[in-house]
Design a protein around this motif. Sequence first.
Motif, PDB file in Angstrom:
ATOM      1  N   ASP A 110     -46.133  16.392  -5.114  1.00 27.28           N
ATOM      2  CA  ASP A 110     -45.281  15.213  -4.998  1.00 27.28           C
ATOM      3  C   ASP A 110     -46.044  13.957  -5.441  1.00 27.28           C
ATOM      4  OD1 ASP A 110     -47.019  15.245  -2.931  1.00 27.28           O
ATOM      5  OD2 ASP A 110     -45.569  14.696  -1.378  1.00 27.28           O
ATOM      6  N   LEU A 111     -46.482  13.940  -6.668  1.00 27.49           N
ATOM      7  CA  LEU A 111     -47.188  12.784  -7.206  1.00 27.49           C
ATOM      8  C   LEU A 111     -46.176  11.684  -7.527  1.00 27.49           C
ATOM      9  CD1 LEU A 111     -49.690  11.359  -8.371  1.00 27.49           C
ATOM     10  CD2 LEU A 111     -49.225  12.525 -10.537  1.00 27.49           C
ATOM     11  N   SER A 112     -46.372  10.505  -6.965  1.00 27.87           N
ATOM     12  CA  SER A 112     -45.466   9.375  -7.188  1.00 27.87           C
ATOM     13  C   SER A 112     -46.190   8.278  -7.966  1.00 27.87           C
ATOM     14  CB  SER A 112     -44.956   8.811  -5.856  1.00 27.87           C
ATOM     15  OG  SER A 112     -44.218   9.787  -5.144  1.00 27.87           O
ATOM     16  N   PHE A 113     -45.482   7.633  -8.882  1.00 24.44           N
ATOM     17  CA  PHE A 113     -46.044   6.509  -9.627  1.00 24.44           C
ATOM     18  C   PHE A 113     -44.907   5.708 -10.249  1.00 24.44           C
ATOM     19  CE2 PHE A 113     -45.764  10.094 -12.515  1.00 24.44           C
ATOM     20  CZ  PHE A 113     -45.297   9.554 -13.707  1.00 24.44           C
ATOM     21  N   THR A 114     -45.222   4.496 -10.668  1.00 19.34           N
ATOM     22  CA  THR A 114     -44.240   3.634 -11.330  1.00 19.34           C
ATOM     23  C   THR A 114     -44.297   3.891 -12.823  1.00 19.34           C
ATOM     24  OG1 THR A 114     -44.541   1.948  -9.630  1.00 19.34           O
ATOM     25  CG2 THR A 114     -43.438   1.282 -11.650  1.00 19.34           C
ATOM     26  N   LEU A 115     -43.195   4.265 -13.396  1.00 19.43           N
ATOM     27  CA  LEU A 115     -43.157   4.650 -14.795  1.00 19.43           C
ATOM     28  C   LEU A 115     -43.405   3.434 -15.698  1.00 19.43           C
ATOM     29  CD1 LEU A 115     -42.658   7.211 -16.451  1.00 19.43           C
ATOM     30  CD2 LEU A 115     -40.239   6.571 -16.584  1.00 19.43           C
ATOM     31  N   GLY A 116     -44.389   3.556 -16.585  1.00 16.74           N
ATOM     32  CA  GLY A 116     -44.683   2.493 -17.542  1.00 16.74           C
ATOM     33  C   GLY A 116     -45.702   1.485 -17.078  1.00 16.74           C
ATOM     34  N   ASP A 117     -46.202   1.614 -15.833  1.00 11.08           N
ATOM     35  CA  ASP A 117     -47.167   0.651 -15.298  1.00 11.08           C
ATOM     36  C   ASP A 117     -48.613   1.048 -15.554  1.00 11.08           C
ATOM     37  OD1 ASP A 117     -45.179  -0.964 -14.420  1.00 11.08           O
ATOM     38  OD2 ASP A 117     -45.751  -0.952 -12.307  1.00 11.08           O
ATOM     39  N   GLY A 118     -48.844   2.207 -16.146  1.00 14.16           N
ATOM     40  CA  GLY A 118     -50.214   2.645 -16.367  1.00 14.16           C
ATOM     41  C   GLY A 118     -50.885   3.197 -15.122  1.00 14.16           C
ATOM     42  N   ASP A 119     -50.085   3.680 -14.163  1.00 15.52           N
ATOM     43  CA  ASP A 119     -50.644   4.208 -12.921  1.00 15.52           C
ATOM     44  C   ASP A 119     -51.261   5.588 -13.113  1.00 15.52           C
ATOM     45  OD1 ASP A 119     -49.710   1.937 -11.742  1.00 15.52           O
ATOM     46  OD2 ASP A 119     -47.944   2.869 -10.835  1.00 15.52           O
TER      47      ASP A 119
ATOM     48  N   ILE B 292     -52.372   8.821 -16.336  1.00 14.63           N
ATOM     49  CA  ILE B 292     -52.833   8.951 -17.715  1.00 14.63           C
ATOM     50  C   ILE B 292     -51.655   8.760 -18.671  1.00 14.63           C
ATOM     51  CG2 ILE B 292     -54.787  10.428 -17.127  1.00 14.63           C
ATOM     52  CD1 ILE B 292     -53.116  12.836 -17.973  1.00 14.63           C
ATOM     53  N   GLN B 293     -51.968   8.330 -19.877  1.00 18.55           N
ATOM     54  CA  GLN B 293     -50.921   8.017 -20.844  1.00 18.55           C
ATOM     55  C   GLN B 293     -50.042   9.230 -21.154  1.00 18.55           C
ATOM     56  OE1 GLN B 293     -52.110   5.560 -24.315  1.00 18.55           O
ATOM     57  NE2 GLN B 293     -54.129   5.505 -23.357  1.00 18.55           N
ATOM     58  N   ALA B 294     -50.620  10.417 -21.146  1.00 19.43           N
ATOM     59  CA  ALA B 294     -49.842  11.620 -21.450  1.00 19.43           C
ATOM     60  C   ALA B 294     -48.642  11.741 -20.519  1.00 19.43           C
ATOM     61  CB  ALA B 294     -50.729  12.858 -21.336  1.00 19.43           C
TER      62      ALA B 294
ATOM     63  N   ALA C 252     -57.469  14.491 -25.695  1.00 20.16           N
ATOM     64  CA  ALA C 252     -58.265  13.742 -24.713  1.00 20.16           C
ATOM     65  C   ALA C 252     -57.978  12.254 -24.754  1.00 20.16           C
ATOM     66  CB  ALA C 252     -59.752  13.993 -24.957  1.00 20.16           C
ATOM     67  N   LYS C 253     -57.598  11.742 -25.926  1.00 19.50           N
ATOM     68  CA  LYS C 253     -57.355  10.305 -26.076  1.00 19.50           C
ATOM     69  C   LYS C 253     -56.262   9.820 -25.144  1.00 19.50           C
ATOM     70  CE  LYS C 253     -55.569   8.969 -29.969  1.00 19.50           C
ATOM     71  NZ  LYS C 253     -55.458   8.582 -31.392  1.00 19.50           N
ATOM     72  N   TYR C 254     -55.290  10.675 -24.827  1.00 15.94           N
ATOM     73  CA  TYR C 254     -54.181  10.290 -23.955  1.00 15.94           C
ATOM     74  C   TYR C 254     -54.341  10.861 -22.544  1.00 15.94           C
ATOM     75  CZ  TYR C 254     -52.383   9.171 -28.523  1.00 15.94           C
ATOM     76  OH  TYR C 254     -52.256   8.659 -29.788  1.00 15.94           O
ATOM     77  N   ALA C 255     -55.542  11.392 -22.267  1.00 17.32           N
ATOM     78  CA  ALA C 255     -55.820  11.940 -20.940  1.00 17.32           C
ATOM     79  C   ALA C 255     -57.018  11.207 -20.336  1.00 17.32           C
ATOM     80  CB  ALA C 255     -56.065  13.448 -21.048  1.00 17.32           C
TER      81      ALA C 255
ATOM     82  N   ARG D  90     -63.132   2.673 -18.261  1.00 18.90           N
ATOM     83  CA  ARG D  90     -62.959   3.576 -19.397  1.00 18.90           C
ATOM     84  C   ARG D  90     -62.958   2.833 -20.729  1.00 18.90           C
ATOM     85  NH1 ARG D  90     -62.194   8.454 -17.952  1.00 18.90           N
ATOM     86  NH2 ARG D  90     -61.517   8.972 -15.849  1.00 18.90           N
ATOM     87  N   GLY D  91     -63.060   1.515 -20.667  1.00 18.07           N
ATOM     88  CA  GLY D  91     -63.071   0.746 -21.904  1.00 18.07           C
ATOM     89  C   GLY D  91     -61.689   0.420 -22.424  1.00 18.07           C
ATOM     90  N   ASP D  92     -60.643   0.726 -21.650  1.00 16.35           N
ATOM     91  CA  ASP D  92     -59.269   0.412 -22.060  1.00 16.35           C
ATOM     92  C   ASP D  92     -58.912  -0.970 -21.529  1.00 16.35           C
ATOM     93  OD1 ASP D  92     -59.027   2.926 -23.226  1.00 16.35           O
ATOM     94  OD2 ASP D  92     -58.308   3.847 -21.378  1.00 16.35           O
ATOM     95  N   TYR D  93     -59.479  -2.006 -22.159  1.00 14.84           N
ATOM     96  CA  TYR D  93     -59.378  -3.358 -21.600  1.00 14.84           C
ATOM     97  C   TYR D  93     -57.955  -3.919 -21.665  1.00 14.84           C
ATOM     98  CZ  TYR D  93     -64.378  -2.775 -22.161  1.00 14.84           C
ATOM     99  OH  TYR D  93     -65.653  -2.281 -22.095  1.00 14.84           O
ATOM    100  N   ALA D  94     -57.196  -3.569 -22.690  1.00 14.75           N
ATOM    101  CA  ALA D  94     -55.813  -4.049 -22.772  1.00 14.75           C
ATOM    102  C   ALA D  94     -54.976  -3.450 -21.640  1.00 14.75           C
ATOM    103  CB  ALA D  94     -55.211  -3.686 -24.123  1.00 14.75           C
ATOM    104  N   PHE D  95     -55.185  -2.151 -21.338  1.00 14.96           N
ATOM    105  CA  PHE D  95     -54.479  -1.532 -20.220  1.00 14.96           C
ATOM    106  C   PHE D  95     -54.923  -2.157 -18.898  1.00 14.96           C
ATOM    107  CE2 PHE D  95     -53.896   1.850 -23.380  1.00 14.96           C
ATOM    108  CZ  PHE D  95     -52.553   2.123 -23.202  1.00 14.96           C
ATOM    109  N   ALA D  96     -56.203  -2.509 -18.817  1.00 18.74           N
ATOM    110  CA  ALA D  96     -56.700  -3.152 -17.593  1.00 18.74           C
ATOM    111  C   ALA D  96     -56.003  -4.490 -17.369  1.00 18.74           C
ATOM    112  CB  ALA D  96     -58.212  -3.349 -17.685  1.00 18.74           C
ATOM    113  N   VAL D  97     -55.884  -5.281 -18.435  1.00 19.68           N
ATOM    114  CA  VAL D  97     -55.202  -6.579 -18.324  1.00 19.68           C
ATOM    115  C   VAL D  97     -53.762  -6.370 -17.868  1.00 19.68           C
ATOM    116  CG1 VAL D  97     -54.318  -8.545 -19.638  1.00 19.68           C
ATOM    117  CG2 VAL D  97     -56.664  -7.769 -19.982  1.00 19.68           C
ATOM    118  N   ASN D  98     -53.108  -5.335 -18.378  1.00 21.26           N
ATOM    119  CA  ASN D  98     -51.724  -5.060 -17.984  1.00 21.26           C
ATOM    120  C   ASN D  98     -51.624  -4.751 -16.488  1.00 21.26           C
ATOM    121  OD1 ASN D  98     -48.828  -4.313 -18.693  1.00 21.26           O
ATOM    122  ND2 ASN D  98     -49.536  -2.366 -17.874  1.00 21.26           N
ATOM    123  N   SER D  99     -52.535  -3.922 -15.982  1.00 19.54           N
ATOM    124  CA  SER D  99     -52.504  -3.569 -14.560  1.00 19.54           C
ATOM    125  C   SER D  99     -52.797  -4.781 -13.682  1.00 19.54           C
ATOM    126  CB  SER D  99     -53.523  -2.465 -14.271  1.00 19.54           C
ATOM    127  OG  SER D  99     -53.146  -1.248 -14.900  1.00 19.54           O
ATOM    128  N   TYR D 100     -53.767  -5.605 -14.093  1.00 14.21           N
ATOM    129  CA  TYR D 100     -54.066  -6.810 -13.317  1.00 14.21           C
ATOM    130  C   TYR D 100     -52.896  -7.786 -13.332  1.00 14.21           C
ATOM    131  CZ  TYR D 100     -58.903  -5.141 -13.504  1.00 14.21           C
ATOM    132  OH  TYR D 100     -60.036  -4.396 -13.378  1.00 14.21           O
TER     133      TYR D 100
END
Length: 405
Positions: A131-140, A142-144, A164-167, A224-234
């Motif tokens: 029962d894994l829950s997350f908000t779709l599109g928020d980057g909670d 892995i991208q896959a 691996a790039k999307y995991a 992980r070096g995904d700085y654009a995704f980090a900015v989105n989450s913040y």
Amino acid sequence: MADKEETMDASDRHDSPPSEKKNGRTSLLDSGEDFEVLDEEDIDDEPPPLEDAGGGKGNNTDESEKKNADTDSDPPGPVEEWLDVLGNDQLKKKVLEAGEGRDSRPQKGQNVKIHLKTCLKDGTLVEEQSDLSFTLGDGDVIQALDLTVQLMDMREKALIQSDAKYAYGARGSLEPGVPPNAELSIEVELLEATDAPDLELLPPAEKIALASHKRERGNVHYQRGDYAFAVNSYSIALQITESSSKVDISPEEENELMDVRVKCLNNMAASQLKLDHYDAALKSCVSALEHQPDNIKALFRMGKVLALQGEYTEAIQTLRKALKLEPSNKTIHAELSKLVKKHSEQRGAEQAMYKKMLGNPASSGNSSQKHRAKSSWGLSWKWLFGATAVAIGGVALSVVIAARN
């Protein structure tokens, strides 16, 4: 550090590779090491072999055609073809059991619940969650998962193959245990999709927990070096902390929200620095200092941003303020010393350039003063000589007049 503010990834140890833990955090001002960008090698996955549809030759032709006709008349079963999600053959999805139709697909921003089974390409089980829950599109996640669950119908079961790039990328993961550059095979069943809660009606404790979760996910992206995704989450976490509330909130809870907000702004500034977005990083630092004027992290990063923008005087003043708040901090000492030296060298170069352009203005000034002094003495002697001549002339004239009388 005095305020014990956690580093970029202090709360995300479950998703950090061994190298991150081994290195540790030498300074609370450093938000993690510089990481390489995730590899983007193209790995071609062979599609599954097509099964024989049956049928032989000779006398069995009619029976074979009849069998095929009967098969065609049957209602369609589960889709067997792979869907190339991104068109690069690195993220593919295949329906194992059909769901309730396209109209039942979840939308971005909704909270979804899935059953998840993740394996390596060789079949080794990585993790299984019912029962894994997350908000779709928020980057909670892995991208896959974030990309493919949007394409699933309710109650659909699907198989996902991801590069691996999307995991978990080139760094892998400790929990779940995924080696670097690992391709994954993921079985997913979409169980539920509900609208996100109204932030204005969310109890303060839940709002704090939600904002903290988004911030922690941003820390994972940063490491992980995904700085654009980090900015989105913040950014999402900041929206939660800044949302108005229609329920009562205590001063303690207000302070907790403020603390999460400042941490998000500090970490966002660090990510924006990595992206060379200096104006945005400066704005984040200014916002953090509006809430906490003596926040050392914000002062330190603001000094770095100003230095990168060439504002050395303001940068030095800002770092000196940070150092005054924490005199023993070696990181601030080093950055300030480096900046003062660089600023001094720049001023020396500018002065040399000005002298060259103006032709040694100091020498010209001395010559001018000497010339003025010489002219002044010349004028004095001329005046004295003239006055003497007038006096002598007057005496001579008096003698002549007396003689005539």
